[in-house]
Design an enzyme around this catalytic site. Sequence first.
Site, PDB file in Angstrom:
ATOM      1  N   SER A 176      -5.917   3.066   4.071  1.00 11.16           N
ATOM      2  CA  SER A 176      -5.697   2.594   3.424  1.00 11.16           C
ATOM      3  C   SER A 176      -6.687   1.877   2.604  1.00 11.16           C
ATOM      4  O   SER A 176      -6.670   1.032   2.176  1.00 11.16           O
ATOM      5  CB  SER A 176      -4.875   1.602   3.881  1.00 11.16           C
ATOM      6  OG  SER A 176      -3.701   1.113   3.015  1.00 11.16           O
ATOM      7  N   SER A 212       0.762  -0.861  -0.141  1.00  8.96           N
ATOM      8  CA  SER A 212      -0.497  -0.435   0.121  1.00  8.96           C
ATOM      9  C   SER A 212       0.766   1.258  -0.208  1.00  8.96           C
ATOM     10  O   SER A 212       0.859   2.341   0.043  1.00  8.96           O
ATOM     11  CB  SER A 212      -0.910  -0.328   1.132  1.00  8.96           C
ATOM     12  OG  SER A 212      -2.072  -1.363   1.233  1.00  8.96           O
ATOM     13  N   LYS A 255       0.176   3.550  -2.804  1.00 10.21           N
ATOM     14  CA  LYS A 255      -0.772   5.079  -2.932  1.00 10.21           C
ATOM     15  C   LYS A 255      -0.181   6.066  -2.346  1.00 10.21           C
ATOM     16  O   LYS A 255      -0.916   7.332  -2.627  1.00 10.21           O
ATOM     17  CB  LYS A 255      -2.018   4.218  -1.306  1.00 10.21           C
ATOM     18  CG  LYS A 255      -2.508   3.333  -1.259  1.00 10.21           C
ATOM     19  CD  LYS A 255      -3.191   3.005  -0.046  1.00 10.21           C
ATOM     20  CE  LYS A 255      -4.475   2.240  -0.856  1.00 10.21           C
ATOM     21  NZ  LYS A 255      -3.740   1.138   0.138  1.00 10.21           N
TER      22      LYS A 255
END
Length: 548
Positions: free
Chosen positions: A342, A94, A97
């Site tokens: 997230s 993640s 991101k």
Amino acid sequence: MTASENRPTPPPPGRTRRRVRPLAAAAVCVLATALTWSSPAGAGPSDTGLKKAVDTILADSRLTGGAVSVVIADATTGERLYQRGGGDRLMPASNTKIPTSAAAMALLGPDHRFTTEVLTPARKDGATLRGDLYLRGGGDPTTLAKDYDRLAADVAAAGITRVTGRLVADDTRFDRERLGRSWAADDEAAYYSAQISPLTVAPDTDYDSGTVVVEAVPGARPGDRPQVTITPKTSYVRVANQGTTIAQGGTDTLSIGRDHGGNTVTISGSIPIGASATKEWIAVWEPTGYAAAVFRDALKRHGVRVDEATRLGRATPAGARVLATHRSMPLRELVLPFMKLSNNMHAETLTKAIGRKQADSGTWGAGLSAIGGYLRSEGVDTTTLRQADGSGLSRMNLISAEQLTRLLLGVRDADWYREWHASLPVACAADRAVGGTLRTRMCNTPAALNARAKTGSLTGASALSGYVKDAAGRELAFSIVLNHYLASSVKSVEDAIVVTLARSDTAAGTIRSVTPSPSRTADTAAHQGTDGGIPHDGECSWRKPDFC
């Protein structure tokens, strides 16, 4: 069975197992005993006390045979204070991101809002609309059932009580590709891997678009079926209730899941009298139809009858007039739940929205191409990385700590940096809307309420990248990407590096190091589970109904 992305212990295919509540996760992941190194006079970047301290942390046995990419830099000057495997491409999970969110702020703008509209090309004859009614999605991943209710109320307020044609759901702003490249097939029903559509519904203010919340409680007496509720209430999702209520004290085996290709949610197993609710967030099949069903139900509640069946995927005719409009929160606000929790679906929606704005193509390809162009403008060498989606669910993503650090340094002069920086989770901030995925990490250390960073977790991949101030107030940027380990978690290794930075005077070379806790209490608490015997990580915000 191979380890797969970002999820709790997998159930049998097509089923979602009830989550196990984690142990108390507030335990600090470092030894209380500190080791102090001072740099010798004239020491360079390769032989500072910081290098020795971080190298010692990375010698943790859990990383034996694994891969490491770590960079630490002065956030103001960009001077690299530590590098180990900095240029090695690893799965960032993640941390993907980070480029997606920064590109969204730069290319869409912090004031960007998504619009959902109700339109018609039809003639109004008294209270009757003689033709079709269109629900056009603009990509909003935060639309709630109450927002569709307001749209329906506005249609009714326009004096319409009957539509002779169809309700048409226009999701043509994006393409029809619903799932990202190499996303795990057995995650299909998981809410963190929901299908992407510009017309969708979120069940609550975590804004997990394209999902419903299914809750089952015991029946009144043994032998009864469990009582099941779905939020938001919708006929789009059907329930096959095969569960059984058993006597108090029995074993709770109740599970909730959805099979491939449809929207029948199956309740199976047993739940004893007096047991707490079993609650699951389930991704729907075809979110466009879900949004249309929720809106159609709202129209009915407001006294608007639609004569013909709903039709999906047709563009609104040019010249259709607007009857009602809903606008999302601005991106500067949306980025908070996106990054703090997230949220994968926000990342993918933003990627397609970027493609639509930059290339008039709401596709992953167009969006990722535009993100790449933005990264190059910030000094990131995109020839050394691969971004396959917006969220990091894909194991095809490969980014080095060096390139993530370049981006962390590059965005600091952006006019939207303050708002983007505020979206990063804050270590040990108790408020979930502030601490996010870091709210129980690095507590009782100088990094608490100091470090701001994006977490990342896949099976065998963990990352933490962001900013922290050292003991003298010097702001540092760091990126830690760890891969190919076999342990259940290496989060305490990441924490030990960041806490060491927060405890130390890096300019003076006085390094007060901590080492990862050998008990791994916080690692176990935050990342329980195995995948067919293979231990795995998962973002703590995805273990609903438990939170970080």
